[in-house]
Design a protein around this motif. Structure first.
Motif, PDB file in Angstrom:
ATOM      1  N   ILE A 133       6.223   0.513  -4.792  1.00  0.00           N
ATOM      2  CA  ILE A 133       5.504   1.017  -3.626  1.00  0.00           C
ATOM      3  C   ILE A 133       4.473   2.053  -4.056  1.00  0.00           C
ATOM      4  O   ILE A 133       3.409   2.164  -3.470  1.00  0.00           O
ATOM      5  N   ASN A 134       4.783   2.774  -5.114  1.00  0.00           N
ATOM      6  CA  ASN A 134       3.861   3.777  -5.627  1.00  0.00           C
ATOM      7  C   ASN A 134       2.684   3.186  -6.385  1.00  0.00           C
ATOM      8  O   ASN A 134       1.720   3.879  -6.679  1.00  0.00           O
ATOM      9  N   LYS A 135       2.791   1.902  -6.740  1.00  0.00           N
ATOM     10  CA  LYS A 135       1.766   1.335  -7.615  1.00  0.00           C
ATOM     11  C   LYS A 135       0.888   0.287  -6.943  1.00  0.00           C
ATOM     12  O   LYS A 135      -0.288   0.195  -7.226  1.00  0.00           O
ATOM     13  N   VAL A 136       1.490  -0.560  -6.125  1.00  0.00           N
ATOM     14  CA  VAL A 136       0.729  -1.656  -5.530  1.00  0.00           C
ATOM     15  C   VAL A 136       0.821  -1.578  -4.020  1.00  0.00           C
ATOM     16  O   VAL A 136       1.869  -1.235  -3.487  1.00  0.00           O
ATOM     17  N   TYR A 137      -0.262  -1.969  -3.360  1.00  0.00           N
ATOM     18  CA  TYR A 137      -0.174  -2.039  -1.909  1.00  0.00           C
ATOM     19  C   TYR A 137       0.349  -3.392  -1.484  1.00  0.00           C
ATOM     20  O   TYR A 137      -0.239  -4.431  -1.770  1.00  0.00           O
ATOM     21  N   LYS A 163       4.790  -2.827   3.788  1.00  0.00           N
ATOM     22  CA  LYS A 163       6.132  -2.383   3.416  1.00  0.00           C
ATOM     23  C   LYS A 163       7.241  -3.130   4.116  1.00  0.00           C
ATOM     24  O   LYS A 163       8.362  -3.181   3.629  1.00  0.00           O
ATOM     25  N   ASP A 176       3.631   5.002   6.650  1.00  0.00           N
ATOM     26  CA  ASP A 176       2.603   5.643   5.837  1.00  0.00           C
ATOM     27  C   ASP A 176       3.121   6.894   5.137  1.00  0.00           C
ATOM     28  O   ASP A 176       2.533   7.368   4.176  1.00  0.00           O
ATOM     29  N   VAL A 188       5.397   6.837   0.991  1.00  0.00           N
ATOM     30  CA  VAL A 188       4.932   7.101  -0.369  1.00  0.00           C
ATOM     31  C   VAL A 188       5.123   8.569  -0.729  1.00  0.00           C
ATOM     32  O   VAL A 188       5.443   8.910  -1.864  1.00  0.00           O
ATOM     33  N   LEU A 189       4.940   9.442   0.267  1.00  0.00           N
ATOM     34  CA  LEU A 189       5.021  10.874  -0.008  1.00  0.00           C
ATOM     35  C   LEU A 189       6.454  11.334  -0.192  1.00  0.00           C
ATOM     36  O   LEU A 189       6.702  12.431  -0.658  1.00  0.00           O
ATOM     37  N   LYS A 249      -4.865   5.831  -5.911  1.00  0.00           N
ATOM     38  CA  LYS A 249      -3.891   5.349  -4.924  1.00  0.00           C
ATOM     39  C   LYS A 249      -4.532   5.165  -3.560  1.00  0.00           C
ATOM     40  O   LYS A 249      -4.212   4.221  -2.841  1.00  0.00           O
ATOM     41  N   SER A 303      -6.499   1.974  -3.734  1.00  0.00           N
ATOM     42  CA  SER A 303      -5.681   0.743  -3.705  1.00  0.00           C
ATOM     43  C   SER A 303      -4.934   0.571  -2.389  1.00  0.00           C
ATOM     44  O   SER A 303      -4.269  -0.430  -2.198  1.00  0.00           O
ATOM     45  N   ILE A 351      -2.461   2.432  -1.220  1.00  0.00           N
ATOM     46  CA  ILE A 351      -1.079   2.891  -1.221  1.00  0.00           C
ATOM     47  C   ILE A 351      -0.938   4.147  -0.370  1.00  0.00           C
ATOM     48  O   ILE A 351       0.019   4.310   0.367  1.00  0.00           O
ATOM     49  N   LEU A 352      -1.924   5.024  -0.483  1.00  0.00           N
ATOM     50  CA  LEU A 352      -1.925   6.235   0.336  1.00  0.00           C
ATOM     51  C   LEU A 352      -2.996   6.105   1.402  1.00  0.00           C
ATOM     52  O   LEU A 352      -4.079   5.580   1.131  1.00  0.00           O
ATOM     53  N   LYS A 353      -2.659   6.581   2.583  1.00  0.00           N
ATOM     54  CA  LYS A 353      -3.675   6.583   3.637  1.00  0.00           C
ATOM     55  C   LYS A 353      -4.285   7.971   3.701  1.00  0.00           C
ATOM     56  O   LYS A 353      -3.555   8.957   3.698  1.00  0.00           O
TER      57      LYS A 353
END
Lengths: 489, 243
Positions: free
Chosen positions: A326-330, A333, A483, A486-487, B69, B72, B74-76
């Motif tokens: 999850i940290n590397k590819v979109y 989810k 969203d 990831v954090l 990120k 890509s 992954i982060l918004k």
């Protein structure tokens, strides 16, 4: 591109039309009416020989639309008796609604005897009746007896039933009591018919549904052609786009699950069978069970509950466990819990194989109602996926979730009639008890497999509402928080 | 191709990481849930045109990886907006999508699917991937039996078998023995020279100078400078030498 969209819409509509017709015939009479029965007390003692001139009176309430049969428990003292019993059913005004005379020579000792009410007494829901039984020819040594009681058998303990004076059993005008002076009731199973409005209205509902669906599909096709945003279209496109990934993830789960075990996939068959064997021995010897076809009852419960348990636990870890990815590819989810639920579903389908084998062994021949199985499985899937989404979300923010869920799912197992009959739950808790979606799923499953019939229309409503609700909540909770994942992982 | 408009990313960090309900409740009762706002990216704006090779430089914690990120997906971004046209493929930290119980062959499809390749594309490129990885018959045995060099070779072969519109590279990947390193380096260069838009993060200033057209210099989440590769690299090197 528009032609393709129209084609898909047409296919969806055609599937609805076909399923709708098929459903009407598979569900059959249960859409129009269902039979049901109610019992107030279990058998505790017998009256003693019931001889000429004696009369018993027992009041009862018909909880069904129509009154169809009354079943009593008779004892014949292990002989053939040549008595005749006069039966009368009186309504609240004292009018005789049904009367007949029963020969006693064909009655079996210590078994139920059904008094069939023909013609049935219609439209009597909630009405009070009195059953009067008189012996016409009984003499000492040539008489039968009836069983009565004042408690409900709940596995190992008897739960006392409160009996008002008007509800008590009267023998020759005197109230029957046990040795402690508590009132008793005749063992009486009231059998009746519930009629449903859904049956006669089915084709209108079906037509209305078809119309709404057609209009909505038309709207979707327009949205698609004009490139307007629509959640349903987005979901559809996303599934199409990521179907290859979902397939790969499911295959991964499936391949790695039994990769280094000797028996491999056989475990999917063996697991439910072995669990069933253990529980069967435990519950049929240590605890007495009064369930018919206990093997199938138990196995169907285990298969469904195991699936729920496995799917939710796999979903629980699906986000946290895939943190590196999850940290590397979109990737959307929802795919992680979804693929996990799908791989559990494959396991569920495999474990249906031993279930069907046991059906054949116990000679419980499947009827056409078995075609309703996909509905039950779909409901179970939605429920598990929904709960899984909620758990996966919670797990990201609170790692305690996995331990809490371990305890909670055990609690849920005891709150679900997996290995005990639902009749042991005291009536006053039944309303709360029925909020458990798994209860409805299991009830459906067993009705389809063991009784070979569909349930009443209301059961569909409960099942759909209680299983889709967690799904909708799960989707909303997951969407709102995804969203932030990831954090936090 | 890529247009970032005032993009910001905030991490809300609790002072002591709370990870259980109990801890959370205790902290809540004590009024101790304090958040520290940490801006990993702070008002970053830039524009990258199609086919440009853009390097990103900066010290540790400058926000380079965070920026990648965001691009890509992954982060918004918490604030600001980001416009991207074309499909983005990240060069993963090698092997992070591998399942070690599966065979090399199965992993090619699994990893490929995760990277967003289509089934037909993977089937078409399968032989090429196997050939490039030089794994031979090992491709049909489980990855857990591979040496670490073999895992890297396979991972690189899958990751580099792409033709994306936008390629994201976090450090140039040169793996394996000397011969394979040369081969993989050449492959990276080839990828970047095919009119693909490339975003490259590297700690090697010489590499950036050699490959990139333009450079973005980040520090503490803010853009210090954007410009021609040589110019920015000189500035960056100077700043580093001073401190």
């Amino acid at each position: 591109m528009k032609n393709k969209a129209i084609r898909i819409a047409a296919i969806v509509l055609a599937i609805y039309l076909m399923l709708g017709v098929a459903f009407y015939f598979i569900a059959g009479n249960s859409l129009h009416y269902t039979t049901d029965s109610s019992v107030r007390v279990s058998c505790k003692a017998a009256l003693g020989e019931f001889t000429e001139g004696e009369e018993i009176r027992q009041s009862f309430v018909c909880e069904f639309d129509d009154l169809q049969s009354l079943t009593v428990m008779v004892g014949t003292m292990a002989r053939s008796n040549r008595d005749e019993i006069a039966v009368e059913i009186l309504d609240a005004n004292g009018a005789v609604r049904f009367s007949t005379t029963l020969p006693t020579d064909n009655m079996k000792d210590n078994s139920e005897y059904a008094i069939v009410i023909d013609p049935i007494i219609e439209n009597v829901k909630g009405q009070h009746f009195i059953l009067s039984l008189k012996s016409l020819k009984g003499t000492r040594g040539n008489a039968i007896t009836f069983y009565y009681g004042n408690s409900v058998d709940a596995g190992r303990v008897d739960v006392p039933v409160e009996i008002e004076d008007t509800e008590a059993l009267y023998l020759n005008g005197t109230r029957m009591t046990d040795e402690d002076g508590n009132a008793c009731e005749l063992y009486l199973k009231v059998g009746g018919i519930n009629r449903h409005w859904f049956g006669p209205a089915y084709w209108y509902v079906y037509g209305g549904g078809a119309l709404l669906l057609a209009l909505y599909l038309l709207y979707l096709v327009r949205c698609h052609a004009k490139g307007k945003k629509n959640i349903l279209l987005d979901v559809f496109r996303s599934f199409k786009r990521y179907s290859f990934l979902i397939r790969q993830l499911v295959m991964r789960d499936f391949k790695t699950k039994y990769k280094r075990s000797v028996l491999g996939m056989l475990w999917s068959f063996l697991n439910p069978l072995l669990t069933m064997s253990i529980q069967y021995v435990v519950f049929s010897t240590l605890f007495k069970t009064s369930i018919d076809n206990f093997v199938i009852y138990l196995l169907s419960g285990i298969v469904c509950f195991n699936f729920f348990n496995e799917a939710t636990n796999m979903c629980l870890m699906s986000i946290v466990g895939n943190a590196t990815l999850i940290n590397k590819v979109y990737v959307p989810k929802y795919i992680y819990p979804f693929s996990r639920t799908l791989s559990s579903t494959i396991n569920l389908l495999l474990s249906l194989v031993p279930l069907f084998i046991m059906l054949l062994i116990t000679r419980t021949w499947p009827t056409e109602a078995v075609l309703l199985l996909p509905f039950v499985l779909l409901m179970l899937f939605l429920l598990s996926y929904g709960v899984g989404l909620i758990l996966a979300t919670l797990m990201v923010f609170f790692r305690d979730t996995q331990f809490l869920w371990g305890i909670f799912s055990m609690l849920l197992m005891y709150l679900t009639p997996v290995f005990y009959p639902e009749s042991i739950i005291p009536a006053q808790f039944m309303t709360v008890y029925k909020l458990n979606p798994l209860y409805h799923v299991l009830r459906f499953m067993r009705s389809i497999l063991i009784d070979g019939v569909s349930l009443e229309p209301k059961a569909y409503l409960y099942c759909i509402v209680l299983c889709t609700l967690p799904f909708v909540i799960g989707v909303l909770v997951f969407r709102k928080n995804q969203d932030k994942f990831v954090l936090n992982i | 191709m890529i247009k970032a408009n005032n993009v910001s990313i905030c991490y809300r960090m609790t002072r002591d990481k709370i990870q259980s309900i109990k801890e959370y409740l205790v902290a809540l009762i004590k009024h101790k849930v304090q958040y520290e706002e940490f801006r990993a990216l702070d008002g970053v704006s830039f524009e990258i045109k199609k086919g440009e090779v853009v390097g990103i430089v900066g010290n540790n914690g400058a926000g380079k990886s965070t920026l990648l990120k965001v691009i890509s997906g992954i982060l918004k971004p918490a604030e600001g907006s980001l416009e991207i046209h074309g499909n983005v493929v990240p060069m993963l930290e090698l092997g992070s999508g591998f399942d070690f119980d599966l065979t090399g062959r199965e992993n090619i499809f699994l990893n490929g699917a995760i990277l967003g390749y289509s089934e037909s594309f993977l089937k078409e490129k399968y032989d090429e991937i196997v050939a490039f990885s030089e794994l031979g018959d090992f491709i049909n045995s489980p990855v857990r039996n591979y040496s670490s060099g073999m895992v890297m070779r396979l991972a690189f072969s899958i990751a580099s078998m792409v033709s994306p519109d936008i390629l994201i590279v976090d450090e140039i990947l040169a793996v394996g023995d000397a011969a394979f390193q040369e081969k993989s380096y050449a492959r990276m260069m080839e990828l970047m020279s095919h009119g693909t838009t490339v975003l490259l993060v590297s700690h090697s200033i010489d590499q950036i100078r050699g490959i990139c057209d333009r450079v973005i210099w980040l520090d503490h989440g803010k853009i210090v400078a954007i410009g021609e590769a040589d110019e920015i690299c000189d500035q960056y090197a100077q700043a580093n030498a001073l401190s």
